[in-house]
Design a protein around this motif. Structure first.
Motif, short mmCIF file in Angstrom:
data_model
loop_
_atom_site.label_atom_id
_atom_site.label_comp_id
_atom_site.label_asym_id
_atom_site.label_seq_id
_atom_site.Cartn_x
_atom_site.Cartn_y
_atom_site.Cartn_z
N LEU A 285 0.84 -1.21 0.00
CA LEU A 285 0.00 0.00 0.00
C LEU A 285 0.87 1.25 0.00
O LEU A 285 0.59 2.22 -0.72
CB LEU A 285 -0.93 0.00 1.22
N ALA A 286 1.92 1.23 0.80
CA ALA A 286 2.81 2.39 0.92
C ALA A 286 3.51 2.68 -0.41
O ALA A 286 3.82 3.84 -0.71
CB ALA A 286 3.84 2.15 2.02
N ASP A 287 3.75 1.64 -1.20
CA ASP A 287 4.41 1.83 -2.50
C ASP A 287 3.49 2.51 -3.51
O ASP A 287 3.97 3.15 -4.45
CB ASP A 287 4.85 0.47 -3.07
N GLU A 288 2.17 2.35 -3.32
CA GLU A 288 1.22 2.86 -4.32
C GLU A 288 0.56 4.17 -3.91
O GLU A 288 0.17 4.96 -4.78
CB GLU A 288 0.12 1.81 -4.57
N ALA A 289 0.40 4.41 -2.61
CA ALA A 289 -0.38 5.55 -2.14
C ALA A 289 0.51 6.70 -1.64
O ALA A 289 1.71 6.53 -1.45
CB ALA A 289 -1.31 5.10 -1.02
#
Length: 290
Positions: free
Chosen positions: A66-70
């Motif tokens: 999630l952290a990589d995308e958001a």
């Protein structure tokens, strides 16, 4: 160096390193399949500007993706014992903040205002503990939060209930409550073999798109849900019997028959045969009998 823990070996290593023991009472099952984690994230349609609320990050496998995308991830973890694990797995993710508190007690509206100021693209993405799935979903749906939608991994049986249509075995008051407030769609089924420890049941990933307008208009929302719950109180009983046993007194029987006749609903039908639109008509017709 790849810090991802989304495989059995790395998950096992970090659990052993921190001497972590799973608590059955917290419904802890860590997902260890990278492809499924990627599909969950993909289902949320995130952009570099999106805000994400995650519930129950566990060891942080989904959080990492999630952290990589958001733009930013705010996670809620009830188990304080996971602090050192998450500190390690998320050490390179400066766009993640973890609140160590019970999501059911959290003031989500206030936290969203504080953590995501001026962001109108917020999604909830989570692998939910099965024992509190329904209360968490109802909290997210009823608190009028500024979120675009919800993508969650839940027990397959519950996912089937959320998406169920009238006359289907899984259709019930939860189906109506969720569909009244959102548009649910099952994304995929997930076998129990991709979790550590393995749960006893298979899971599903479901996406709930929040409705800008409720699916039906009703005069009194609280009374609408009372009618729905009463109608499903005992599934084998007729609509008439359930309403008389769970919502009205027996002296209202004739008035109830008349009200049902006016809206062309047979009192011998069962609750599970009524659509959400019919429940709206029923609720509005019965208000004066309260």
């Amino acid at each position: 160096m790849d810090n991802k823990i989304s495989n059995p070996r790395k998950t096992s290593d970090i659990i052993k390193k921190h001497q972590f023991s799973f608590k059955k009472s917290l419904g802890q099952n860590f997902l260890i399949d990278e492809n499924i984690l990627k599909k969950i994230v993909s289902s949320a349609d995130l952009s570099p500007y999106s805000g994400v609320i995650e519930i129950g990050p566990g060891a942080g496998a989904l959080t990492q993706f999630l952290a990589d995308e958001a733009d930013k991830v705010v996670a809620f973890e009830i188990d304080q014992r996971l602090k050192p694990i998450l500190a390690e797995t998320l050490k390179d993710k400066d766009n993640v903040k973890v609140y160590y508190e019970d999501i059911l007690k959290a003031d989500l509206k206030k936290i969203i205002e504080m953590e995501f100021p001026d962001n109108n693209d917020i999604m909830v993405v989570a692998n939910l503990p099965y024992y509190v799935t329904t209360p968490i979903l109802m909290k997210l749906l009823t608190e009028k939060l500024p979120i675009r939608g919800i993508v969650v991994m839940i027990q397959k049986e519950v996912a089937d209930r959320l998406e169920a249509e009238p006359c289907e075995k899984s259709y019930g008051s939860l189906s109506i409550a969720v569909q009244y407030l959102s548009d649910p769609k099952v994304v995929m089924t997930v076998p129990k073999t991709v979790f550590v420890p393995q749960p006893n049941v298979d899971s599903s990933v479901i996406r709930l798109n929040i409705r800008k307008q409720k699916k039906v208009d009703v005069e009194d929302e609280d009374f609408f849900f009372k009618v729905v719950r009463a109608s499903f109180a005992q599934r084998r009983k007729t609509l008439m019997n359930n309403l008389l046993n769970n919502l009205f007194t027996k002296d209202k029987k004739e008035a109830l028959i008349k009200a049902l006749s006016v809206i062309n609903i047979d009192p011998k039908r069962r609750g599970e045969t009524l659509s959400i639109e019919e429940f709206a008509k029923l609720s509005d017709a019965l208000i004066k009998l309260r």
